[in-house]
Design a protein around this motif. Structure first.
Motif, PDB file in Angstrom:
ATOM      1  N   ILE A 102       0.650  -1.182  -0.140  1.00  0.00           N
ATOM      2  CA  ILE A 102       0.140   0.103  -0.065  1.00  0.00           C
ATOM      3  C   ILE A 102       0.742   1.244  -0.038  1.00  0.00           C
ATOM      4  O   ILE A 102       1.597   1.460   0.864  1.00  0.00           O
ATOM      5  CB  ILE A 102      -0.909  -0.037   1.232  1.00  0.00           C
ATOM      6  N   ALA A 103       0.636   2.124  -0.949  1.00  0.00           N
ATOM      7  CA  ALA A 103       1.674   3.229  -1.058  1.00  0.00           C
ATOM      8  C   ALA A 103       0.944   4.372   0.045  1.00  0.00           C
ATOM      9  O   ALA A 103      -0.262   4.530   0.209  1.00  0.00           O
ATOM     10  CB  ALA A 103       1.507   3.923  -2.605  1.00  0.00           C
ATOM     11  N   TYR A 104       2.071   5.223   0.644  1.00  0.00           N
ATOM     12  CA  TYR A 104       1.640   5.887   1.667  1.00  0.00           C
ATOM     13  C   TYR A 104       2.710   7.125   1.605  1.00  0.00           C
ATOM     14  O   TYR A 104       3.579   7.043   1.061  1.00  0.00           O
ATOM     15  CB  TYR A 104       1.766   5.174   2.989  1.00  0.00           C
ATOM     16  N   GLU A 105       2.229   8.045   2.234  1.00  0.00           N
ATOM     17  CA  GLU A 105       3.158   9.368   2.608  1.00  0.00           C
ATOM     18  C   GLU A 105       3.123   9.559   4.052  1.00  0.00           C
ATOM     19  O   GLU A 105       2.208   9.013   4.692  1.00  0.00           O
ATOM     20  CB  GLU A 105       2.517  10.696   1.766  1.00  0.00           C
ATOM     21  N   THR A 106       4.178   9.991   4.523  1.00  0.00           N
ATOM     22  CA  THR A 106       4.227  10.348   5.910  1.00  0.00           C
ATOM     23  C   THR A 106       4.624  11.802   6.289  1.00  0.00           C
ATOM     24  O   THR A 106       5.128  12.437   5.508  1.00  0.00           O
ATOM     25  CB  THR A 106       5.298   9.561   6.932  1.00  0.00           C
ATOM     26  N   GLN A 107       4.187  12.326   7.419  1.00  0.00           N
ATOM     27  CA  GLN A 107       4.285  13.803   7.763  1.00  0.00           C
ATOM     28  C   GLN A 107       4.241  13.840   9.185  1.00  0.00           C
ATOM     29  O   GLN A 107       3.800  13.031   9.913  1.00  0.00           O
ATOM     30  CB  GLN A 107       2.997  14.649   7.194  1.00  0.00           C
ATOM     31  N   VAL A 108       4.904  14.891   9.565  1.00  0.00           N
ATOM     32  CA  VAL A 108       4.932  15.184  10.917  1.00  0.00           C
ATOM     33  C   VAL A 108       4.541  16.598  11.026  1.00  0.00           C
ATOM     34  O   VAL A 108       4.788  17.618  10.496  1.00  0.00           O
ATOM     35  CB  VAL A 108       6.466  15.299  11.617  1.00  0.00           C
ATOM     36  N   MET A 109       3.472  16.617  12.045  1.00  0.00           N
ATOM     37  CA  MET A 109       2.792  17.818  12.160  1.00  0.00           C
ATOM     38  C   MET A 109       1.953  18.085  13.702  1.00  0.00           C
ATOM     39  O   MET A 109       1.639  16.677  14.007  1.00  0.00           O
ATOM     40  CB  MET A 109       1.887  18.062  11.222  1.00  0.00           C
ATOM     41  N   SER A 110       1.862  18.842  14.381  1.00  0.00           N
ATOM     42  CA  SER A 110       1.115  18.861  15.434  1.00  0.00           C
ATOM     43  C   SER A 110      -0.114  19.805  15.595  1.00  0.00           C
ATOM     44  O   SER A 110      -0.023  20.966  14.992  1.00  0.00           O
ATOM     45  CB  SER A 110       2.122  19.557  16.748  1.00  0.00           C
ATOM     46  N   ALA A 111      -1.156  19.258  16.209  1.00  0.00           N
ATOM     47  CA  ALA A 111      -2.456  19.837  16.436  1.00  0.00           C
ATOM     48  C   ALA A 111      -2.092  21.123  17.089  1.00  0.00           C
ATOM     49  O   ALA A 111      -2.853  22.261  16.794  1.00  0.00           O
ATOM     50  CB  ALA A 111      -3.447  19.062  17.062  1.00  0.00           C
ATOM     51  N   ILE A 129     -10.227  -1.150   4.738  1.00  0.00           N
ATOM     52  CA  ILE A 129     -11.057   0.025   4.508  1.00  0.00           C
ATOM     53  C   ILE A 129     -10.923   0.246   2.659  1.00  0.00           C
ATOM     54  O   ILE A 129     -11.889   0.372   1.947  1.00  0.00           O
ATOM     55  CB  ILE A 129     -10.944   1.343   5.073  1.00  0.00           C
ATOM     56  N   LEU A 130      -9.726  -0.101   2.270  1.00  0.00           N
ATOM     57  CA  LEU A 130      -9.275   0.200   0.665  1.00  0.00           C
ATOM     58  C   LEU A 130      -9.565  -1.306   0.049  1.00  0.00           C
ATOM     59  O   LEU A 130      -9.966  -0.917  -1.193  1.00  0.00           O
ATOM     60  CB  LEU A 130      -7.802   0.193   0.883  1.00  0.00           C
ATOM     61  N   ALA A 131      -9.922  -2.416   0.594  1.00  0.00           N
ATOM     62  CA  ALA A 131      -9.917  -3.690  -0.006  1.00  0.00           C
ATOM     63  C   ALA A 131     -11.207  -3.711  -0.943  1.00  0.00           C
ATOM     64  O   ALA A 131     -10.854  -4.497  -2.086  1.00  0.00           O
ATOM     65  CB  ALA A 131      -9.863  -4.854   0.967  1.00  0.00           C
ATOM     66  N   PRO A 132     -12.108  -3.221  -0.398  1.00  0.00           N
ATOM     67  CA  PRO A 132     -13.521  -3.451  -1.281  1.00  0.00           C
ATOM     68  C   PRO A 132     -13.395  -2.844  -2.655  1.00  0.00           C
ATOM     69  O   PRO A 132     -13.966  -3.426  -3.487  1.00  0.00           O
ATOM     70  CB  PRO A 132     -14.811  -2.732  -0.440  1.00  0.00           C
ATOM     71  N   SER A 133     -12.555  -1.796  -2.781  1.00  0.00           N
ATOM     72  CA  SER A 133     -12.452  -1.284  -4.058  1.00  0.00           C
ATOM     73  C   SER A 133     -10.941  -1.250  -4.908  1.00  0.00           C
ATOM     74  O   SER A 133     -10.821  -0.697  -5.936  1.00  0.00           O
ATOM     75  CB  SER A 133     -12.611   0.386  -3.558  1.00  0.00           C
ATOM     76  N   ASP A 134     -10.180  -2.142  -4.254  1.00  0.00           N
ATOM     77  CA  ASP A 134      -8.804  -2.394  -4.617  1.00  0.00           C
ATOM     78  C   ASP A 134      -8.515  -3.808  -4.539  1.00  0.00           C
ATOM     79  O   ASP A 134      -7.973  -4.369  -3.453  1.00  0.00           O
ATOM     80  CB  ASP A 134      -7.724  -1.553  -3.992  1.00  0.00           C
ATOM     81  N   ALA A 135      -8.642  -4.457  -5.523  1.00  0.00           N
ATOM     82  CA  ALA A 135      -8.437  -5.946  -5.798  1.00  0.00           C
ATOM     83  C   ALA A 135      -6.883  -6.228  -5.264  1.00  0.00           C
ATOM     84  O   ALA A 135      -6.863  -7.281  -4.734  1.00  0.00           O
ATOM     85  CB  ALA A 135      -8.621  -6.262  -7.012  1.00  0.00           C
ATOM     86  N   LYS A 136      -5.926  -5.386  -5.605  1.00  0.00           N
ATOM     87  CA  LYS A 136      -4.609  -5.881  -5.345  1.00  0.00           C
ATOM     88  C   LYS A 136      -4.473  -5.878  -3.767  1.00  0.00           C
ATOM     89  O   LYS A 136      -3.748  -6.610  -3.036  1.00  0.00           O
ATOM     90  CB  LYS A 136      -3.701  -4.703  -5.875  1.00  0.00           C
ATOM     91  N   VAL A 137      -4.897  -4.585  -3.136  1.00  0.00           N
ATOM     92  CA  VAL A 137      -5.136  -4.608  -1.574  1.00  0.00           C
ATOM     93  C   VAL A 137      -5.741  -5.918  -0.923  1.00  0.00           C
ATOM     94  O   VAL A 137      -5.229  -6.262  -0.252  1.00  0.00           O
ATOM     95  CB  VAL A 137      -5.554  -3.252  -1.147  1.00  0.00           C
ATOM     96  N   LYS A 184      -6.222  -8.696  -1.950  1.00  0.00           N
ATOM     97  CA  LYS A 184      -5.376  -9.946  -2.405  1.00  0.00           C
ATOM     98  C   LYS A 184      -4.191  -9.941  -1.275  1.00  0.00           C
ATOM     99  O   LYS A 184      -4.283 -10.989  -0.495  1.00  0.00           O
ATOM    100  CB  LYS A 184      -4.805 -10.034  -3.960  1.00  0.00           C
ATOM    101  N   ALA A 185      -3.539  -8.967  -1.332  1.00  0.00           N
ATOM    102  CA  ALA A 185      -2.781  -8.900  -0.220  1.00  0.00           C
ATOM    103  C   ALA A 185      -3.068  -8.995   1.358  1.00  0.00           C
ATOM    104  O   ALA A 185      -2.383  -9.875   1.940  1.00  0.00           O
ATOM    105  CB  ALA A 185      -1.861  -7.666  -0.251  1.00  0.00           C
ATOM    106  N   TYR A 186      -4.199  -8.447   1.629  1.00  0.00           N
ATOM    107  CA  TYR A 186      -4.848  -8.675   2.853  1.00  0.00           C
ATOM    108  C   TYR A 186      -5.348  -9.994   3.077  1.00  0.00           C
ATOM    109  O   TYR A 186      -4.956 -10.448   4.081  1.00  0.00           O
ATOM    110  CB  TYR A 186      -5.914  -7.537   3.165  1.00  0.00           C
ATOM    111  N   GLU A 187      -5.895 -10.455   2.230  1.00  0.00           N
ATOM    112  CA  GLU A 187      -6.521 -12.017   2.258  1.00  0.00           C
ATOM    113  C   GLU A 187      -5.027 -13.036   2.635  1.00  0.00           C
ATOM    114  O   GLU A 187      -5.193 -13.863   3.159  1.00  0.00           O
ATOM    115  CB  GLU A 187      -7.017 -12.248   1.043  1.00  0.00           C
ATOM    116  N   ASP A 188      -4.091 -12.430   1.727  1.00  0.00           N
ATOM    117  CA  ASP A 188      -2.966 -13.645   1.778  1.00  0.00           C
ATOM    118  C   ASP A 188      -2.427 -13.288   3.371  1.00  0.00           C
ATOM    119  O   ASP A 188      -1.860 -14.472   3.958  1.00  0.00           O
ATOM    120  CB  ASP A 188      -1.684 -12.944   0.832  1.00  0.00           C
ATOM    121  N   TYR A 189      -2.222 -12.091   3.899  1.00  0.00           N
ATOM    122  CA  TYR A 189      -1.819 -11.719   5.101  1.00  0.00           C
ATOM    123  C   TYR A 189      -2.581 -12.396   6.118  1.00  0.00           C
ATOM    124  O   TYR A 189      -2.039 -13.303   7.088  1.00  0.00           O
ATOM    125  CB  TYR A 189      -1.961 -10.387   5.461  1.00  0.00           C
TER     126      TYR A 189
END
Length: 154
Positions: free
Chosen positions: A31-40, A132-140, A142-147
């Motif tokens: 799953i592609a992601y971005e990371t950020q550091v920020m404070s409320a 959350i992503l799996a119902p609309s993303d077959a690749k995710v 499959k990866a989640y089911e394999d996990y």
């Protein structure tokens, strides 16, 4: 490179060792992601701008790690309709119980999913994002089911 669909946010650089468990799990699931550091509290304008622009940048789920008052997940949720998963971090003398309660007790109309305190929660936040992503993303999916199959086979 894939466009990030998950944003992993933390309130401080000191949260990175715990949140690394989330990033490692997202990597394992592809799953592609971005990371950020920020404070409320220290960078509220940055938090608002991030949350308001996340969907148009292609983000579909936000994972926010926060300790102490744990305001970050709730403040992000105030500015977006995207799913937000809060990871309570054990950064105070209360060992994360304060963060857990702050995230779990969001008022009606501003839901933030809450997972366990610490690394277990960071790991499960990545898995919840996959669900959350799996119902609309077959690749995710499959990866989640394999996990999950891997868990069953020990």
């Amino acid at each position: 490179m894939n466009t990030p669909v998950v944003a992993v946010v933390m309130g401080s650089k000191s949260d990175a060792p715990t949140m690394q468990e989330c990033l490692d799990t997202l990597d394992k699931l592809g799953i592609a992601y971005e990371t950020q550091v920020m404070s409320a509290h220290r960078t509220p304008d940055k938090v608002r701008e991030f949350a308001q622009s996340a969907a148009e940048r292609g983000i579909r789920v936000i994972i926010a790690g926060a300790g102490g008052s744990a305001a970050l997940p709730g403040v992000i949720k105030a500015y977006t309709s995207l799913p937000v998963i809060g990871v309570p971090l054990a950064s105070s003398d209360l060992k994360g119980v304060d963060a857990l309660m702050a995230i779990a007790q969001m008022p009606p109309g501003v839901p933030v999913a809450t997972v366990a305190v610490g690394k277990w929660g960071a790991h499960n936040a990545a898995l919840l994002a996959a669900e959350i992503l799996a119902p609309s993303d077959a690749k995710v999916r499959k990866a989640y089911e394999d996990y999950r199959q891997g868990l069953a086979s020990g």
